[in-house]
Design an enzyme around this catalytic site. Structure first.
Site, PDB file in Angstrom:
ATOM      1  N   HIS A  53      51.115  26.049 -57.994  1.00 49.01           N
ATOM      2  CA  HIS A  53      50.302  26.338 -56.800  1.00 49.01           C
ATOM      3  C   HIS A  53      51.190  26.449 -55.560  1.00 49.01           C
ATOM      4  CE1 HIS A  53      46.230  25.857 -54.667  1.00 49.01           C
ATOM      5  NE2 HIS A  53      47.124  26.110 -53.708  1.00 49.01           N
ATOM      6  N   HIS A  55      51.887  29.440 -52.241  1.00 53.09           N
ATOM      7  CA  HIS A  55      51.524  30.732 -51.642  1.00 53.09           C
ATOM      8  C   HIS A  55      52.779  31.460 -51.185  1.00 53.09           C
ATOM      9  CE1 HIS A  55      47.150  29.862 -51.374  1.00 53.09           C
ATOM     10  NE2 HIS A  55      47.591  28.614 -51.370  1.00 53.09           N
ATOM     11  N   ASP A  57      53.107  33.835 -49.047  1.00 50.58           N
ATOM     12  CA  ASP A  57      53.167  33.997 -47.586  1.00 50.58           C
ATOM     13  C   ASP A  57      53.293  32.665 -46.858  1.00 50.58           C
ATOM     14  OD1 ASP A  57      50.635  33.460 -48.496  1.00 50.58           O
ATOM     15  OD2 ASP A  57      49.590  34.790 -47.119  1.00 50.58           O
ATOM     16  N   GLY A 223      40.401  30.051 -49.296  1.00 48.91           N
ATOM     17  CA  GLY A 223      39.684  30.225 -48.048  1.00 48.91           C
ATOM     18  C   GLY A 223      38.743  29.100 -47.711  1.00 48.91           C
ATOM     19  N   HIS A 252      40.524  27.498 -55.469  1.00 48.37           N
ATOM     20  CA  HIS A 252      40.699  26.421 -54.490  1.00 48.37           C
ATOM     21  C   HIS A 252      39.346  25.737 -54.307  1.00 48.37           C
ATOM     22  CE1 HIS A 252      44.387  28.493 -53.248  1.00 48.37           C
ATOM     23  NE2 HIS A 252      44.677  27.499 -52.432  1.00 48.37           N
ATOM     24  N   GLU A 255      39.216  20.615 -51.883  1.00 46.23           N
ATOM     25  CA  GLU A 255      40.377  20.260 -51.049  1.00 46.23           C
ATOM     26  C   GLU A 255      39.843  19.582 -49.785  1.00 46.23           C
ATOM     27  OE1 GLU A 255      42.585  23.566 -49.501  1.00 46.23           O
ATOM     28  OE2 GLU A 255      44.292  22.334 -48.886  1.00 46.23           O
ATOM     29  N   HIS A 276      43.872  21.978 -55.916  1.00 42.37           N
ATOM     30  CA  HIS A 276      43.655  20.690 -55.225  1.00 42.37           C
ATOM     31  C   HIS A 276      42.620  19.828 -55.968  1.00 42.37           C
ATOM     32  CE1 HIS A 276      46.070  22.080 -51.792  1.00 42.37           C
ATOM     33  NE2 HIS A 276      45.468  23.224 -51.959  1.00 42.37           N
ATOM     34  N   ASP A 334      52.392  24.202 -52.198  1.00 46.22           N
ATOM     35  CA  ASP A 334      51.346  24.923 -51.465  1.00 46.22           C
ATOM     36  C   ASP A 334      51.935  25.907 -50.445  1.00 46.22           C
ATOM     37  OD1 ASP A 334      48.718  25.597 -51.109  1.00 46.22           O
ATOM     38  OD2 ASP A 334      48.177  23.848 -49.916  1.00 46.22           O
ATOM     39  N   ASP A 335      52.379  25.428 -49.285  1.00 45.05           N
ATOM     40  CA  ASP A 335      52.936  26.298 -48.224  1.00 45.05           C
ATOM     41  C   ASP A 335      54.209  25.668 -47.652  1.00 45.05           C
ATOM     42  OD1 ASP A 335      50.689  28.373 -47.817  1.00 45.05           O
ATOM     43  OD2 ASP A 335      49.616  26.469 -47.670  1.00 45.05           O
TER      44      ASP A 335
HETATM   45 ZN   LIG Z   1      46.658  26.702 -51.770  1.00 47.94          ZN
END
Ligand SMILES: [Zn+2]
Length: 398
Positions: A53, A55, A57, A223, A252, A255, A276, A334-335
């Site tokens: 998991h 992203h 971007d 989202g 998702h 979360e 999550h 995640d990010d």
């Molecule tokens: Zn995510």
């Protein structure tokens, strides 16, 4: 998590820094251990890892954003990597609005640019290889990186161009493939539908079908979890098509949203994994049922704190319950751009504050490989690689 996602129901004004984390080890301003970040030798689990998991971007190099902005003549509010990093990274739990602003700092630089999109995919593989990841599934919304065929409102205030979501997927596939060859790890991708953009979802599943033999292994829904399916049935239609065509599915859910979102993901969207899913614990019956089904949960420790999804006291984190119950879950970043993190740092957090052991790291990585969206034969090969690296005879698999 993803942009537009999270934090509709977060308690603000909670203790910001990790004052509640009980540690005497040196920490940075986020309360995260400095050692793990600075020295690869201090890694708590210096063995092959799986990540499911993350992203694309949210995993771009800061220097790349600067380089691309310079080439494209786009002005940024920072001149050096350090300055830009300070603009982008999140130090403490933030509001949804603030989180969104982080992506707005740089997405307009990368989106719509063919060279940049291929480059971020390639560099992503290099970064994961350096973290000891041998298999990664990276996700993104093709529409967020395109500048045409995305409807009236082109993301990131771009002017209309000629880069379609379809070409975005091809560019990412190329970048990932070249990265795989250069850095000798395996990278696959997951295409994201966005809850607030139901009109994109049918195209997303079609792209999954078109590129299933070129590295795309699954569909995701990211989202704002406050947007339920009744209002946006296109997501359900897309997931039904995914089931019909044998496209793997993750969602998702749970979360920042309630356990009912997890239930909806499993029952309505036929999710095979949950992104999550922390709030599953709020519904004991659902939690027990998903444990019995061996549902896989994609857990993101550092993310869960900095988005406010979970308490900032890691010693009270839901992952502790999942571990105690021998649930099937992975650990993920995640990010990492936004959280200024990497996978070893997430491992370090759960080791320091949740008592994770080497045995648990092995167990969760083997579960991650088993729950990956690879075809069976490749999954077997991946598991074999892990058993070998972990010094485990196959018959003693956890
Ligand atoms: Zn995510």
């Amino acid at each position: 998590m993803h942009i537009i996602a999270r934090r509709t129901a977060i308690g603000f004004g909670s203790p910001l820094l990790l004052s509640s984390v009980r540690t005497s080890k040196p920490t940075d301003c986020r309360g995260l251990p400095i050692m793990a970040e600075r020295s690869p030798h201090s890694e708590v689990f210096n063995k092959p890892k799986i990540e499911l998991h993350v992203h694309l971007d949210g995993a771009i190099r800061v220097q790349t954003i600067l380089d691309v902005a310079k080439r494209r003549g786009i002005s940024l509010p920072a001149n050096t990597a350090e300055e830009l990093k300070e603009k982008i990274i999140v130090h403490e739990p933030v509001t949804l609005t603030k989180f969104l602003e982080k992506f707005k700092e740089y997405m307009h630089v990368i989106a719509g640019d063919r060279e940049a999109i291929k480059r971020i995919a390639y560099e992503f593989v290099e970064d994961k290889a350096k973290e000891g990841v041998i298999y990664v599934e990276v996700r993104y919304s093709p529409h967020f990186l395109a500048n045409c065929d995305v409807g009236k409102n082109i993301p990131w205030n771009q002017t209309e161009g000629d880069l379609t979501p379809d070409e975005v997927v091809r560019l990412v596939n190329e970048g990932l493939s070249e990265g795989e060859r250069a850095f000798k790890i395996k990278a696959r991708s997951i295409l994201c539908c966005m809850r607030h953009m139901p009109n994109w979802s049918i195209e997303v599943v079609e792209l999954c079908k078109t590129y299933r033999d070129a590295g795309v292994v699954a569909i995701d829904l990211a989202g704002d979890e406050s947007m339920n399916l009744e209002e946006n049935s296109n997501h359900k239609v897309a997931y039904e098509e995914a089931v019909r065509c044998g496209i793997h599915r993750t969602v998702h859910a749970g979360e920042v949203g309630p356990a009912s979102m997890v239930k909806e993901a499993v029952e309505e969207l036929k999710a095979e994994r949950i992104g999550h899913g922390y709030n599953t614990l709020q519904d004991k019956d659902l939690y027990r049922k998903l444990l019995e089904q061996n549902m896989h949960f994609e857990m993101c420790p550092i993310s869960s704190k900095l988005t406010g999804a979970c308490s900032s006291d890691f010693t009270q984190h839901p992952i502790i319950t999942f571990r105690k119950d021998k649930a099937n879950y992975s650990l993920n970043t995640d990010d990492p751009l936004i959280f200024n993190s990497n996978l070893p740092l997430d491992y370090s957090i759960v080791h320091q504050h949740m008592g994770f052991t080497e045995e648990e790291f092995k167990r969760l990585n083997i579960n991650s490989a088993k729950s990956s969206f690879l075809p069976e034969k490749e999954k077997e090969e991946l598991l074999h690689q892990l058993y070998e690296a972990y010094g485990m005879m196959r018959s003693t698999a956890l």
